[in-house]
Design an enzyme around this catalytic site. Sequence first.
Site, mmCIF file in Angstrom:
data_model
loop_
_atom_site.group_PDB
_atom_site.id
_atom_site.type_symbol
_atom_site.label_atom_id
_atom_site.label_comp_id
_atom_site.label_asym_id
_atom_site.label_seq_id
_atom_site.Cartn_x
_atom_site.Cartn_y
_atom_site.Cartn_z
ATOM 1 N N GLY A 64 0.837 -0.912 -0.214
ATOM 2 C CA GLY A 64 0.016 -0.285 -0.197
ATOM 3 C C GLY A 64 0.922 1.062 0.117
ATOM 4 O O GLY A 64 1.860 1.312 -0.445
ATOM 5 N N ASP A 114 -3.403 9.998 14.818
ATOM 6 C CA ASP A 114 -3.556 9.935 13.658
ATOM 7 C C ASP A 114 -4.299 8.748 13.301
ATOM 8 O O ASP A 114 -4.542 7.463 12.904
ATOM 9 C CB ASP A 114 -3.082 9.561 12.769
#
Length: 838
Positions: free
Chosen positions: A83, A202
């Site tokens: 990814g 995050d």
Amino acid sequence: MTWQRVRLEFESLLALGEPARTARLRELESTDQWLAEQVRELLQHDTDAASFLERPPEPTAVVPEPASAGRRLGRFELLQPLGSGGMGAVWLAQQQDPERRVALKVVGRGACSEAERWRFRHEAQVLAGLNHAGIATFFEAGTDVLDGHEVAWFAMELVDGATDVLTWAQKSALSRDERLDLFLRLCEAVEYGHRRGVLHRDLKPGNVLVSRDGQLKLIDFGIARALQGAAVAPAARTQTGEMVGTVQYMAPEQLLGRADSIGTASDVYALGMLLYHLLCERAPFDFEGVPFARIAELVLEREPLAPTAARPELPKDLGWILVRALEKDPTRRYATVSALVADIARFASHEPVWAGPPSSRYRLQKFVRRHRLAVGVLGTVLAGLGAGVWGLWHGLTQAHAGELAAQQGEQAARRGEATALRAADLSREVARVLVSLFDGIDDTIASREMTVHELLDASDIDERAAADPAVEYAVREVRGTVYARLHRYPEARRELEQARELRGQRAAQLAESADGAFWHERGLALDARLGRVLVASGERERGWQLVRDAVAGSAQASPAARIAVLRPFCALLAEARQDAELLPWAQQVSELARGAGNESTALEADVYAAEALLGLGRHGEARALAEQSWRAATELHGSAHARTLRALATYVAAAQGSGDAEAAEELYPALVEGTRALYGPDHTNTLTVLGNQCTLLLQRGKRRQALDGLREVVRIYDARGAGVDQNHLAAISNLGMLLDKTGRSAEAEPVLARAAGLTREVLDARDPNGPIMRINHAVCLAALKRWAEAEPLLRAEYANLERLLPAGHPVLAQLRRAIASAFEANGQREEAASWRAR
């Protein structure tokens, strides 16, 4: 100025070409500077949206072409990409020694900004210090040059069959309880990071992975903010207005770019969003197809969809917990992850949650669910009494049934009454013993001048109290606590150890008694107090262990018991200057105390939190909180109270640290006078304030006054004849540093040598002040041309400090410059250049 106005200007500018957009921005700047700044920041974020909103990047946007399958980075062979995103690409890689597959995160040198490269290095630094089952394990990091491209990388644990947490919950058809259990495992990992001074910032589904066998792993600390590194290198610092993270999960203070407001409560907000998704299977806001400015408006100006509206079958308690976790104002949110977890635990045990309105009906419902058997007996009692009365009119059979039921109720009532009587008897007996302490006082000079410790020394446990272990326990606990507050640690330890021994002798009996929970909680508080006394007495390891065990054991205790345990824990953390760990615990005590209506203890905790913020370099937050606490304490206690003066001292120090020397200097006379009047001229608190005032005088260019003041402070400390503590050590070190800075290196060296020698016995091994003081001594030795002594110290102690401070900390840069100058002054020009280039 409303966010709606910002949004309208932003969206209108998006439709303009570059020249027209620039002209409009100039026009805005001339009429409304604030609005222009907000719109300019949004335009910049829209330009950078590939990384900010995680739109799919171009194949070469992050990682240069050489990072391809079959290539090697360090000991790792790249197998296939897993990814990519704004911070780098993740590859499946094979490590040779040991043989294992890893996730390798890679970022190219020329493809991102210096700030992004710093974040990449920082992620590796943060992960290296974290070791938790719920956090992906960090292995190693490095850089390589491939076909002329510099590539940075780090290897971490590969999460087998990784699925994001929301997808896993949905595919596995998890029940509500299973989802809560999964969420609590995530909270454990996040809180572990907080305890080590790291905010994640995050938290989102993509960063919470679940392996094929159901193991949860938190990943991607790439934008985590190290609490102890709030003062990182300027280029790396999160500037006001910069919004890092995935917007849908960002707390309002992050959306507004208020870096000084971002704390543990910001991660709590993101956790609240995740929990909302897990329990309601949708987001609290509808973000589908919404542009950035609209998303910000939704979060900042609208309330989230009520959880029970999204999922009507959701218990109201959980809905209240979600609402509190998603409060827009961080001060109204759960201050810490542990506070959120504790409220979920209260829901699970059918206790009233702190987040909900404590109506009588709500508490009654909780009481019924928590005590089904007891309420059943009570119901029998009421029904029985009714049947008995009815039986007087309608027959002996019903009356007899009522009599039997009433007898059952009487037995239950007697048990409760016995507990109440026992508690009342205990209170009366303890009060009798404590009052008897003052029986010997009369109207004489000796009595009028008797000190508290003399009163305690002259007293003893009488036979009547000693005959009842519970009474003796309570009295010794009080005596030990008072001795500890007087810093009479040998006596405090004696009393508290004996109280603990009494509790141990009766542990089984107390546990089985009706008031066993009460004694358990009292025991936890006693252990915490005893632990602090042991640390003060030199038994650091045993003391810290006792306190931490008490903290862990009190997780499900009542708020009052939790406060009684956490207060000495916070005091210990403050004394050890463990600011990153202190901050969330102090915030939790403040929240618990205010919930219990104990404003005095809440203010004490707020000052601890302000001191922690000050130690972490977050001077603006520290100053605001300390000023608020000082003014509130003045109103509550008066200006001469110890808590008021401590809050004022913290406020002055924060003002001083933030560069407002004028405000600090204006308040110092009142602070010095008040502290000296309350504690005396040679008390540690008085001398600490005087030492801080000397530092301010130095900042103001008044070197002679500062030097004379520090000499006097050290002289008073030395004259006391007590062992050297941290404050005494700081005064010695500051005096040596000031002598060195004024060109008196020969006079400074023995003073700095004394400070350096004391660091190992006075300071914790994790305290960065230790190696800093030893480096200061080595620099002084270098100035005196004692290079053979100085060089090994400089190298060794800087290496120690690098292990204690996060990468990019300004102290490291400052010391590198000092070390470089020391090398240069001793003819080592190439080595000096190497230190400056690091």
